[in-house]
Write a protein that holds these residues in place. Structure first.
Motif, PDB file in Angstrom:
ATOM      1  N   UNK A 248      10.979  -1.824 -10.170  1.00 46.42           N
ATOM      2  CA  UNK A 248       9.607  -1.751 -10.667  1.00 46.42           C
ATOM      3  C   UNK A 248       8.815  -2.996 -10.280  1.00 46.42           C
ATOM      4  N   UNK A 249       9.460  -4.155 -10.338  1.00 50.04           N
ATOM      5  CA  UNK A 249       8.788  -5.389  -9.930  1.00 50.04           C
ATOM      6  C   UNK A 249       8.433  -5.335  -8.452  1.00 50.04           C
ATOM      7  N   UNK A 250       9.351  -4.849  -7.644  1.00 53.19           N
ATOM      8  CA  UNK A 250       9.117  -4.712  -6.215  1.00 53.19           C
ATOM      9  C   UNK A 250       7.897  -3.833  -5.958  1.00 53.19           C
ATOM     10  N   UNK A 251       7.819  -2.723  -6.680  1.00 48.68           N
ATOM     11  CA  UNK A 251       6.686  -1.813  -6.528  1.00 48.68           C
ATOM     12  C   UNK A 251       5.383  -2.481  -6.944  1.00 48.68           C
ATOM     13  N   UNK A 252       5.394  -3.181  -8.070  1.00 46.52           N
ATOM     14  CA  UNK A 252       4.169  -3.822  -8.555  1.00 46.52           C
ATOM     15  C   UNK A 252       3.696  -4.911  -7.597  1.00 46.52           C
ATOM     16  N   UNK A 253       4.640  -5.648  -6.996  1.00 47.43           N
ATOM     17  CA  UNK A 253       4.279  -6.693  -6.036  1.00 47.43           C
ATOM     18  C   UNK A 253       3.607  -6.081  -4.812  1.00 47.43           C
ATOM     19  N   UNK A 254       4.179  -4.987  -4.295  1.00 44.97           N
ATOM     20  CA  UNK A 254       3.609  -4.343  -3.121  1.00 44.97           C
ATOM     21  C   UNK A 254       2.233  -3.756  -3.410  1.00 44.97           C
ATOM     22  N   UNK A 255       2.079  -3.121  -4.555  1.00 47.09           N
ATOM     23  CA  UNK A 255       0.789  -2.522  -4.909  1.00 47.09           C
ATOM     24  C   UNK A 255      -0.257  -3.618  -5.121  1.00 47.09           C
ATOM     25  N   UNK A 256       0.158  -4.707  -5.755  1.00 51.17           N
ATOM     26  CA  UNK A 256      -0.756  -5.822  -5.970  1.00 51.17           C
ATOM     27  C   UNK A 256      -1.215  -6.409  -4.626  1.00 51.17           C
ATOM     28  N   UNK A 257      -0.252  -6.574  -3.712  1.00 49.28           N
ATOM     29  CA  UNK A 257      -0.605  -7.072  -2.392  1.00 49.28           C
ATOM     30  C   UNK A 257      -1.555  -6.139  -1.663  1.00 49.28           C
ATOM     31  N   UNK A 258      -1.312  -4.831  -1.785  1.00 49.37           N
ATOM     32  CA  UNK A 258      -2.209  -3.853  -1.161  1.00 49.37           C
ATOM     33  C   UNK A 258      -3.618  -3.977  -1.733  1.00 49.37           C
ATOM     34  N   UNK A 259      -3.697  -4.255  -3.036  1.00 51.27           N
ATOM     35  CA  UNK A 259      -5.000  -4.427  -3.671  1.00 51.27           C
ATOM     36  C   UNK A 259      -5.767  -5.591  -3.072  1.00 51.27           C
ATOM     37  N   UNK A 260      -5.063  -6.716  -2.827  1.00 51.37           N
ATOM     38  CA  UNK A 260      -5.734  -7.876  -2.228  1.00 51.37           C
ATOM     39  C   UNK A 260      -6.153  -7.602  -0.789  1.00 51.37           C
ATOM     40  N   UNK A 261      -5.326  -6.844  -0.056  1.00 50.81           N
ATOM     41  CA  UNK A 261      -5.716  -6.501   1.309  1.00 50.81           C
ATOM     42  C   UNK A 261      -6.940  -5.591   1.309  1.00 50.81           C
ATOM     43  N   UNK A 262      -7.038  -4.697   0.321  1.00 50.33           N
ATOM     44  CA  UNK A 262      -8.229  -3.848   0.215  1.00 50.33           C
ATOM     45  C   UNK A 262      -9.472  -4.685  -0.044  1.00 50.33           C
TER      46      UNK A 262
END
Length: 290
Positions: A248-262
């Motif tokens: 779950x942490x791995x998923x949240x990190x990736x989604x958070x990173x995607x948010x910053x790239x957006x």
């Protein structure tokens, strides 16, 4: 070539060598050789190791400024630190970008599992969580950004655009955090530790550093860069979910990173497809080097 000549010709490379040596050396002294790569955010020594690590960029930044630019450079560094008249919108960008992205990420993921709910929501003593987060958040960015933005960013911007500068700094920024989070790979669950660590160190630090460089490029304010760093430190204690598994942490990190790239992509689109202003005012001599 003398040491002084090498420093003058390769200021950025020398800075990073000093910053890593001081930070990692300080962590090694604090936690000891046996625990150097075993520290996690829940370890008793984590806070002490974290505070020891921030000596690297701050000491290296001030020392390199003095060696390369002398007293004039130190005065100019102080001037950028005191530059606060930059427009309210830049304060809003600096202080709200990280909280908004992190909150949206965790709330969206919490629809799949309540384990993703932010710590400030689930904590019994919310005041203590908030105050501790703010206290740490007021200290760490000041020390780190004296080096990252105070010394490195202006020099890399003489040769590179905002995106390239942010990516170069983001990779090294992530690598610099390695001893602090290496131990977290042991709780990666079914995710390969190397992949888990790569996500922790690079998936969101890269785009966020790009955004910090962009804000600094528009404001030339070291103070605003420090303020933009502050929310990610506060958020690590106030917003990050505490009960999630490694997957779950791995998923949240990736989604958070995607948010910053957006966000970075939206900034580029709003500026005609790029993030860099006309660099002519900051053009460096051809001899400028890492």
């Amino acid at each position: 070539m003398t040491i002084r000549a090498f420093i003058t010709n390769h200021p950025v490379l020398t800075f990073y060598a000093l910053a890593f040596a001081i930070s990692w050396g300080a962590i090694l002294i604090v936690v000891g050789p046996g625990a150097f790569l075993e520290t996690t955010s829940t370890s008793p020594s984590f806070a002490l190791a974290g505070f020891a690590s921030i000596l690297g960029p701050s000491v290296a930044g001030i020392l390199m400024t003095a060696l390369v630019d002398g007293r004039a450079g130190l005065r100019e560094l102080l001037s950028r630190l005191r530059r606060w008249r930059v427009g309210v919108r830049w304060y809003a960008v600096a202080l709200l970008t990280a909280p908004l992205v992190s909150t949206v990420t965790l709330l969206a993921l919490s629809l799949t599992s309540p384990a993703f709910l932010p710590a400030i929501v689930t904590a019994e003593d919310k005041a203590s969580v908030l105050l501790s987060g703010i206290a740490v958040g007021l200290i760490v960015p000041v020390f780190e950004e004296l080096g990252w933005t105070g010394f490195v960013t202006p020099r890399l911007r003489r040769r590179h655009g905002v995106l390239a500068t942010g990516l170069i700094m983001g990779v090294l920024w992530g690598a610099w955090h390695f001893p602090l989070f290496a131990g977290s790979a042991t709780s990666s669950g079914g995710i390969p530790p190397a992949l888990f660590m790569a996500a922790m160190l690079f998936s969101w630090l890269l785009p966020y550093r790009v955004l910090i460089v962009w804000v600094y490029d528009r404001t030339q304010s070291l103070l605003v860069a420090m303020l933009m760093h502050m929310p990610i430190v506060v958020g690590a204690l106030v917003l990050n979910a505490e009960a999630i598994s490694g997957e779950q942490m791995f998923l949240s990190i990736l989604v958070n990173g995607a948010g910053y790239w957006l966000v970075a992509g939206a900034v580029a689109l709003a500026n005609g497809g790029h993030m860099t202003q006309d660099q002519s005012a900051r053009a460096a001599p051809a001899t400028t080097s890492w």
